[in-house]
Write an enzyme that holds these catalytic residues in place. Structure first.
Site, mmCIF file in Angstrom:
data_model
loop_
_atom_site.group_PDB
_atom_site.id
_atom_site.type_symbol
_atom_site.label_atom_id
_atom_site.label_comp_id
_atom_site.label_asym_id
_atom_site.label_seq_id
_atom_site.Cartn_x
_atom_site.Cartn_y
_atom_site.Cartn_z
ATOM 1 N N ASP A 6 -20.224 -13.755 -27.625
ATOM 2 C CA ASP A 6 -19.139 -14.176 -26.740
ATOM 3 C C ASP A 6 -19.442 -13.690 -25.325
ATOM 4 O O ASP A 6 -19.620 -12.497 -25.087
ATOM 5 C CB ASP A 6 -17.822 -13.567 -27.247
ATOM 6 N N ASP A 101 -18.440 -20.768 -24.193
ATOM 7 C CA ASP A 101 -18.950 -19.404 -24.024
ATOM 8 C C ASP A 101 -18.982 -18.561 -25.291
ATOM 9 O O ASP A 101 -19.151 -17.366 -25.218
ATOM 10 C CB ASP A 101 -18.162 -18.686 -22.924
ATOM 11 N N GLU A 102 -18.811 -19.164 -26.450
ATOM 12 C CA GLU A 102 -18.957 -18.355 -27.664
ATOM 13 C C GLU A 102 -19.462 -19.194 -28.820
ATOM 14 O O GLU A 102 -19.276 -20.406 -28.861
ATOM 15 C CB GLU A 102 -17.640 -17.668 -28.038
HETATM 16 MG MG LIG Z 1 -15.747 -15.120 -23.673
#
Ligand SMILES: [Mg+2]
Length: 385
Positions: A6, A101-102
């Site tokens: 993350d 983003d993860e």
């Molecule tokens: Mg994040």
């Protein structure tokens, strides 16, 4: 072991990287200094003032008047996201992005090449830092549920490994809001029972959970024990889940064709449920005696993995075709596409869309077959065949 990677303050971190004058400053992406809109990301400097994503811009200014507002550049963030996925792909093709983003990564198949999950997690984190000048937090754990909590546990630049033997110790101290599916309402229900930590939830008898949450009781019971069987579903592979069957003899009978649809739909539903994914596009493939092959599909509003819903949609598609042409059929296939993993599951698990009765029939049938094998359980409509 599963990895959850993350990125830390993703949008804000990219802006700070690309404009060094922003480094060390409370940067906010999205919203506006006039207080309109909500903010999409806040740098760690801004978070010290209590700012966080989804906060109204006006509130952000009240808390942190010196905040620097940046207009989001989504294309740029999407490009960086692609670079990150390319890095993942060097280590394993089995990764499942949850957002820009993860992602979850299953690195079991990469051990010979790169080492164990922890080592691979470290390499991914340092590769992202060196090549993209961005900071990621990594969780390494036996399953998705624990890995996601682990990556969040020590942000930013966190690296938390939870071994299988440590799972309950790790969970017990945590607030129940960490349990996936526990929203404010469920949290209140637990509070009335004096349950605040996952360890306390684990001590609740299953009967109590069943009384409170009905069919969702099992979900809480399992997660409190750190049990999560969801697999990492790579985007690349998970376009559709399907089954098809070529018949020993071409089939004319509607009743027989219908029972095959039920059978195939049930196989597909079962596979979706086992992997805890749902889909919204139901497709029927039909090959006639002369090898002409057609397919028909329908997209439903809410994703499903219920055998009955898949079957009923597929039956309607088959009937439409049969109304047009009654040639005998040598192959039938049923597939479900438009798949999605956990976020949808979460949305549906506590939503009203799910037909509770169907869900119960499916889970009972799945449990029987898990114990006694496929032949042990056939629905009425597949029995007639
Ligand atoms: Mg994040």
């Amino acid at each position: 072991m599963i990895l959850h990677v993350d990125m830390d303050a993703f949008y804000a971190a990219i802006e700070q990287r690309d404009d060094p004058s922003l480094i060390g400053k409370p940067v906010v992406v999205g919203g506006s200094p006039t207080g309109r809109g909500v903010i999409a990301a806040a740098s760690y400097e801004a978070r010290k003032f209590g700012l966080h994503s989804a906060m109204p811009g006006a509130q952000a200014i009240r808390l942190c008047p010196q905040a620097i507002f940046i207009k989001p550049q989504m294309q740029k963030y999407a490009d960086v996201s692609k670079q990150i996925r390319k890095i993942f792909n060097r280590f394993t093709p089995v990764f499942e992005p949850l957002s820009l983003d993860e992602a979850f990564l299953d690195v079991a198949g990469s051990a010979k090449l790169f080492g164990d999950a922890e080592k691979i997690g470290r390499m991914i984190q340092s590769t992202i830092a060196e090549e993209l000048q961005l900071v990621a937090s990594v969780g390494v754990a036996p399953n998705k549920f624990i890995a996601k909590i682990a990556s969040d546990f020590d942000k930013p630049n966190g690296f938390v490994v939870v071994q299988a033997a440590e799972v309950t110790d790790f969970l017990d101290q945590l607030d129940i809001s960490r349990v996936w599916g526990v929203g404010p309402k469920t949290q209140k229900t637990f509070q009335r029972l004096g349950v605040q930590r996952i360890g306390q939830l684990r001590k609740l008898p299953k009967a109590t959970l069943q009384q409170l949450f009905g069919l969702n009781a099992d979900h809480f019971w399992r997660l409190a024990r750190g049990i999560d069987t969801r697999q990492v579903v790579p985007d690349r592979i998970a376009k559709a889940v399907g089954h098809e069957s070529t018949f020993p003899q071409d089939i004319d009978s509607d009743a027989v064709l219908d029972s095959w649809i039920w059978e195939l739909a049930d196989q597909v539903g079962r596979r979706l449920r086992r992997n805890q994914i749902r889909g919204k596009t139901i497709r029927v493939k039909i090959r006639f005696h002369d090898f002409r092959t057609i397919s028909r599909s329908k997209t439903i509003t809410a994703r499903t993995n219920a055998s009955r819903q898949i079957a009923e949609t597929a039956l309607n598609l088959l009937r439409t075709v049969r109304n047009e042409q009654r040639d005998s059929i040598r192959l039938l296939g049923v597939s479900v596409g438009g798949l999605s993993g956990q976020s949808n599951q979460q949305q549906l698990l506590f939503g009203q869309e799910q037909d509770q009765q169907t869900k119960q029939i499916d889970s009972t049938a799945d449990a029987i077959r898990d114990r006694f094998g496929s032949a042990a359980m056939k629905r009425g409509s597949t029995l007639d065949r």
